[in-house]
Design a protein around this motif. Structure first.
Motif, PDB file in Angstrom:
ATOM      1  N   UNK A  39       0.829  -1.212   0.000  1.00  0.00           N
ATOM      2  CA  UNK A  39       0.000   0.000   0.000  1.00  0.00           C
ATOM      3  C   UNK A  39       0.863   1.261   0.000  1.00  0.00           C
ATOM      4  N   UNK A  40       2.167   1.099   0.229  1.00  0.00           N
ATOM      5  CA  UNK A  40       3.061   2.245   0.393  1.00  0.00           C
ATOM      6  C   UNK A  40       3.866   2.507  -0.878  1.00  0.00           C
ATOM      7  N   UNK A  41       3.632   3.655  -1.495  1.00  0.00           N
ATOM      8  CA  UNK A  41       4.315   3.982  -2.745  1.00  0.00           C
ATOM      9  C   UNK A  41       5.819   4.136  -2.547  1.00  0.00           C
ATOM     10  N   UNK A  42       6.229   4.698  -1.391  1.00  0.00           N
ATOM     11  CA  UNK A  42       7.667   4.866  -1.152  1.00  0.00           C
ATOM     12  C   UNK A  42       8.364   3.520  -0.947  1.00  0.00           C
ATOM     13  N   UNK A  43       7.665   2.562  -0.384  1.00  0.00           N
ATOM     14  CA  UNK A  43       8.204   1.204  -0.258  1.00  0.00           C
ATOM     15  C   UNK A  43       8.398   0.598  -1.642  1.00  0.00           C
ATOM     16  N   UNK A  44       7.401   0.771  -2.504  1.00  0.00           N
ATOM     17  CA  UNK A  44       7.512   0.265  -3.874  1.00  0.00           C
ATOM     18  C   UNK A  44       8.689   0.913  -4.599  1.00  0.00           C
ATOM     19  N   UNK A  45       8.871   2.218  -4.416  1.00  0.00           N
ATOM     20  CA  UNK A  45       9.989   2.919  -5.063  1.00  0.00           C
ATOM     21  C   UNK A  45      11.332   2.340  -4.610  1.00  0.00           C
ATOM     22  N   UNK A  46      11.443   2.039  -3.319  1.00  0.00           N
ATOM     23  CA  UNK A  46      12.677   1.460  -2.782  1.00  0.00           C
ATOM     24  C   UNK A  46      12.940   0.074  -3.390  1.00  0.00           C
ATOM     25  N   UNK A  71      -7.200   0.760   1.312  1.00  0.00           N
ATOM     26  CA  UNK A  71      -6.209   1.462   0.512  1.00  0.00           C
ATOM     27  C   UNK A  71      -5.909   0.725  -0.792  1.00  0.00           C
ATOM     28  N   UNK A  72      -5.702   1.491  -1.862  1.00  0.00           N
ATOM     29  CA  UNK A  72      -5.225   0.888  -3.098  1.00  0.00           C
ATOM     30  C   UNK A  72      -3.838   0.296  -2.857  1.00  0.00           C
ATOM     31  N   UNK A  73      -3.468  -0.675  -3.656  1.00  0.00           N
ATOM     32  CA  UNK A  73      -2.120  -1.240  -3.559  1.00  0.00           C
ATOM     33  C   UNK A  73      -1.364  -1.000  -4.861  1.00  0.00           C
ATOM     34  N   UNK A  74      -0.037  -0.996  -4.737  1.00  0.00           N
ATOM     35  CA  UNK A  74       0.857  -0.892  -5.886  1.00  0.00           C
ATOM     36  C   UNK A  74       1.471  -2.275  -6.117  1.00  0.00           C
ATOM     37  N   UNK A  75       1.435  -2.741  -7.357  1.00  0.00           N
ATOM     38  CA  UNK A  75       1.864  -4.109  -7.655  1.00  0.00           C
ATOM     39  C   UNK A  75       2.878  -4.127  -8.790  1.00  0.00           C
ATOM     40  N   UNK A  76       3.826  -5.057  -8.704  1.00  0.00           N
ATOM     41  CA  UNK A  76       4.745  -5.328  -9.812  1.00  0.00           C
ATOM     42  C   UNK A  76       4.896  -6.825  -9.981  1.00  0.00           C
ATOM     43  N   UNK A 116      11.094  -5.971   8.026  1.00  0.00           N
ATOM     44  CA  UNK A 116      10.264  -5.086   8.835  1.00  0.00           C
ATOM     45  C   UNK A 116       9.525  -4.051   8.001  1.00  0.00           C
ATOM     46  N   UNK A 117      10.090  -3.653   6.854  1.00  0.00           N
ATOM     47  CA  UNK A 117       9.309  -2.836   5.928  1.00  0.00           C
ATOM     48  C   UNK A 117       8.052  -3.600   5.533  1.00  0.00           C
ATOM     49  N   UNK A 118       8.200  -4.918   5.368  1.00  0.00           N
ATOM     50  CA  UNK A 118       7.079  -5.776   4.976  1.00  0.00           C
ATOM     51  C   UNK A 118       6.157  -6.098   6.155  1.00  0.00           C
ATOM     52  N   UNK A 119       6.727  -6.636   7.214  1.00  0.00           N
ATOM     53  CA  UNK A 119       5.918  -7.242   8.283  1.00  0.00           C
ATOM     54  C   UNK A 119       6.097  -6.593   9.650  1.00  0.00           C
ATOM     55  N   UNK A 120       6.776  -5.454   9.685  1.00  0.00           N
ATOM     56  CA  UNK A 120       6.902  -4.734  10.949  1.00  0.00           C
ATOM     57  C   UNK A 120       5.742  -3.765  11.137  1.00  0.00           C
TER      58      UNK A 120
END
Length: 218
Positions: A39-46, A71-76, A116-120
């Motif tokens: 759901x986090x665009x900055x996480x996707x950018x990283x 929330x919308x999600x960003x997917x790749x 932790x970005x994922x599951x924290x």
């Protein structure tokens, strides 16, 4: 497999993301497909920037609407032979590779950042007295939780013992609580601004930043 400390840290981070919100599907002996959703665009950018380091390709980001009040999600999704080693060295996401478990502090920190970005989580709530309270931890249904626990201790985090809790889906998840002051002193940070903002809110409310960061400056 690892060329230089920076590439090693990037790869460790990517492994952490894969063990968290990522997935790899083996389509054939030469066709491995990596997928990731957040759901986090900055996480996707990283994640995309880190992927580019290794596959020299920028996946197309799709936005998925999950319906009302969600929330919308960003997917790749991207295929590359690069993901073969990641898939095989983790036995299909069942174990953490030895080069991470036996790596130096920087490798472990990078891997844990991906996890932790994922599951924290960093939660804010009000206790019975009406005072704002903060809690932080890691939650994952996995058989390698004790390796995560050991690495967290290795990098200096003050943590609770893993506790199993059954979810509404009947899935068992393990929770590890993390002392927020120890997180700050360790130098760890999220790649996600909303989680970092809660850490900063904790610092502003409860802490003297100069005292907290003394350990990092040594």
């Amino acid at each position: 497999m690892i060329n230089g400390q920076s590439a090693g840290k990037d790869l460790a981070y990517l492994y952490g993301v894969y063990m968290g919100d990522g997935s790899i599907t083996k389509r054939s002996d030469k066709h491995f497909q990596f997928a990731f959703e957040t759901i986090d665009e900055d996480f996707m950018d990283k994640v995309i920037a880190t992927l580019f380091t290794f596959i020299k390709k920028t996946p197309t980001i799709l936005r998925r609407n999950r319906g009302k009040n969600r929330n919308d999600t960003f997917c790749i999704s991207v295929s590359n032979i690069f993901f073969k080693d990641m898939y095989e060295s983790t036995a299909g996401k069942k174990l953490i590779p030895e080069w991470i478990l036996n790596g130096d502090k920087h490798i472990k920190m990078a891997f844990l950042q991906g996890c932790l970005d994922s599951d924290g989580y960093v939660s804010v709530h009000h206790n019975k007295k009406g005072t704002k309270a903060f809690s932080m931890g890691y939650c994952k249904g996995t058989n390698y939780v004790h390796d995560i626990f050991t690495m967290m201790k290795n990098i200096g985090l003050t943590i609770g013992l893993p506790k199993a809790k059954e979810q509404k889906s009947n899935r068992i998840c393990f929770y590890i609580t993390i002392n927020i002051k120890s997180w700050i002193k360790s130098g760890m940070k999220f790649s996600i601004s909303r989680k970092n903002k809660r850490i900063q809110e904790y610092i502003d409310k409860f802490c003297n930043p100069q005292r907290l960061y003394v350990q990092q400056e040594k």
